[in-house]
Design a protein around this motif. Structure first.
Motif, short mmCIF file in Angstrom:
data_model
loop_
_atom_site.label_atom_id
_atom_site.label_comp_id
_atom_site.label_asym_id
_atom_site.label_seq_id
_atom_site.Cartn_x
_atom_site.Cartn_y
_atom_site.Cartn_z
N ASN A 140 2.19 -7.21 -3.57
CA ASN A 140 1.80 -6.83 -4.69
C ASN A 140 2.08 -4.72 -4.34
N HIS A 141 2.56 -4.32 -2.75
CA HIS A 141 2.74 -3.23 -2.24
C HIS A 141 3.66 -2.46 -3.17
N GLY A 144 3.31 -2.61 -6.97
CA GLY A 144 2.99 -1.01 -7.34
C GLY A 144 3.04 0.04 -7.20
N SER A 145 4.48 0.16 -6.17
CA SER A 145 4.78 1.53 -5.65
C SER A 145 5.60 0.70 -6.51
N ASP A 148 5.13 1.96 -10.65
CA ASP A 148 4.73 3.48 -10.27
C ASP A 148 5.31 4.51 -10.11
N THR A 149 6.45 4.05 -9.55
CA THR A 149 8.56 4.91 -9.23
C THR A 149 8.73 4.82 -10.45
N TRP A 152 6.77 7.50 -12.84
CA TRP A 152 7.21 9.12 -11.86
C TRP A 152 8.15 9.56 -12.70
N ARG A 155 8.56 10.22 -16.69
CA ARG A 155 7.27 11.69 -16.90
C ARG A 155 8.14 12.36 -15.94
N MET A 172 12.21 3.59 1.04
CA MET A 172 10.66 3.90 1.76
C MET A 172 10.19 2.07 2.38
N HIS A 176 12.08 -1.55 8.52
CA HIS A 176 11.30 -1.22 8.86
C HIS A 176 11.26 -1.37 10.80
N ARG B 119 -3.80 11.89 -4.71
CA ARG B 119 -3.24 12.68 -3.98
C ARG B 119 -3.64 14.09 -3.43
N LEU B 138 8.18 10.92 -2.98
CA LEU B 138 6.89 10.08 -1.79
C LEU B 138 5.55 10.08 -2.35
N ASN B 140 4.70 10.51 -5.15
CA ASN B 140 3.90 10.33 -5.82
C ASN B 140 3.82 7.89 -5.87
N HIS B 141 4.94 7.78 -4.37
CA HIS B 141 4.69 6.88 -3.61
C HIS B 141 3.69 5.96 -3.16
N LEU B 142 3.37 7.23 -2.76
CA LEU B 142 2.06 6.72 -1.37
C LEU B 142 0.82 6.92 -2.61
N GLY B 144 0.68 6.39 -5.74
CA GLY B 144 0.65 5.00 -6.48
C GLY B 144 0.60 3.55 -6.15
N SER B 145 1.39 3.48 -4.50
CA SER B 145 1.09 1.65 -3.71
C SER B 145 -0.32 2.35 -3.22
N SER B 147 -3.20 3.15 -4.62
CA SER B 147 -3.96 2.95 -5.54
C SER B 147 -3.70 1.34 -6.13
N THR B 173 4.13 2.75 5.40
CA THR B 173 4.39 3.85 4.68
C THR B 173 5.53 3.93 5.73
#
Lengths: 176, 176
Positions: A140-141, A144-145, A148-149, A152, A155, A172, A176, B119, B138, B140-142, B144-145, B147, B173
């Motif tokens: 999901n993460h 979703g991210s 949204d990327t 962005w 936009r 991102m 890890h 935000r 970054l 936007n990514h935070l 977005g992910s 939410s 993250t």
DNA sequence: TTCGTTAAAGAACATTTTGTTCTGTAATTA
DNA sequence: TAATTACAGAACAAAATGTTCTTTAACGAA
């Protein structure tokens, strides 16, 4: 398919996209669409049962192009997630108006489609992420991210090269 | 404020939320709302100019509760991002129905508000992320992910404890 | 309690949108 | 050329929109 049908379908799609540039999805009426497309009311309803199903059909058509894996400079091997993401971004930038209009629309209806397709892609790569969170959370993460990327990126006028956006995204999430 | 006004406003809000459980936002008519709330048509329009402004007002009301930083077991120090995120999740779970209904609604109108507030929070912590991507990417990514994480969490019935969700998110993250 | 104020109900209204059904016309395919 | 079928246009009932008016009654302040 009858030439007349194709022509009408095209006119309705174009009118719909054109309206989406100016109006929010849920403020667009069937009346607006038939006025803009200059087709009869009966004609519209013989093609699409509702406005929502028109959106469905349009999404379906656009996604064939975005998610097909041929004829693309980034269609590398199947394990290359970053390449696949670049590929998607390339296609979005190519099919200039239509998709952009849908993605930037504030009503989230289109995003549902986009995410569904994205999910399928990320699912194939989910095992390459070594991190101690539940799989469904992770999936999901990622979906979703990334969606949204994309939003962005659009936009911002798609100035950043697709490969670099995909690169940022991988930074991102991986290693890890 | 007149007691009658408060009562009517409450009735409309409740009716609206109740409808959102059953119907998509853009399929709900003013007629539906006044039927459900059992108020006169003129009364509705004297309170809210349009359906969109009703949504605005409702969001405004709900967000006072979510984003205030008092009376919360997780309102630790200002540098504790994970604590703040937990805080938000706690409030969402507490205010059971209303917020859940808005977040799970497929039209993205509510999410706009949510993200705007998010935000502001992430902006305060953006410098603690040491990663080589542009700041706006970054951020936007935070937003977005997170939410989308909230949305996932609600869809799953909020079974996972808020602190653990916040923990998962931080794992995704931080500390690259 | 009284009294001026004001929120709300209800009716009535013109306008727009919706979705359907009909008929006539013209483009298409075979 | 002939049969088919997509389309336009008109007409329609039903619903939704947003406004204006009058009447009722709840309200807050004195």
């Amino acid at each position: 398919m009858d030439r007349r049908q194709k022509r009408t379908r095209r006119a309705i799609f174009d009118a719909f996209c054109s309206l989406l540039e100016r109006k929010r999805y849920d403020h667009i009426t069937v009346q607006d669409i038939i006025d803009e497309a200059d087709v009869g009311r009966t004609t519209f309803y013989s093609h699409f049962e509702t406005k929502d199903l028109l959106l469905d059909a349009l999404c379906e058509e656009l996604f064939c192009h975005i998610f097909e894996h041929d004829s693309c400079p980034f269609s590398g091997n199947d394990n290359d997630l970053e390449g696949k993401l670049s590929h998607i971004l390339w296609h979005i930038r190519d099919s200039k108006k239509d998709i952009g209009v849908l993605i930037s629309d504030s009503s989230d209806l289109f995003m549902g489609y986009f995410k569904r397709h994205l999910r399928a892609i990320f699912e194939l790569h989910i095992d390459s992420f070594h991190i101690n969170v539940p799989k469904d959370f992770l999936l999901n993460h990622l979906v979703g991210s990334f969606s949204d990327t994309v939003r962005w990126w659009m936009r911002e006028g798609m100035k950043t090269p697709p490969e670099r956006v995909a690169g940022y995204f991988m930074q991102m999430t991986e290693k890890h």
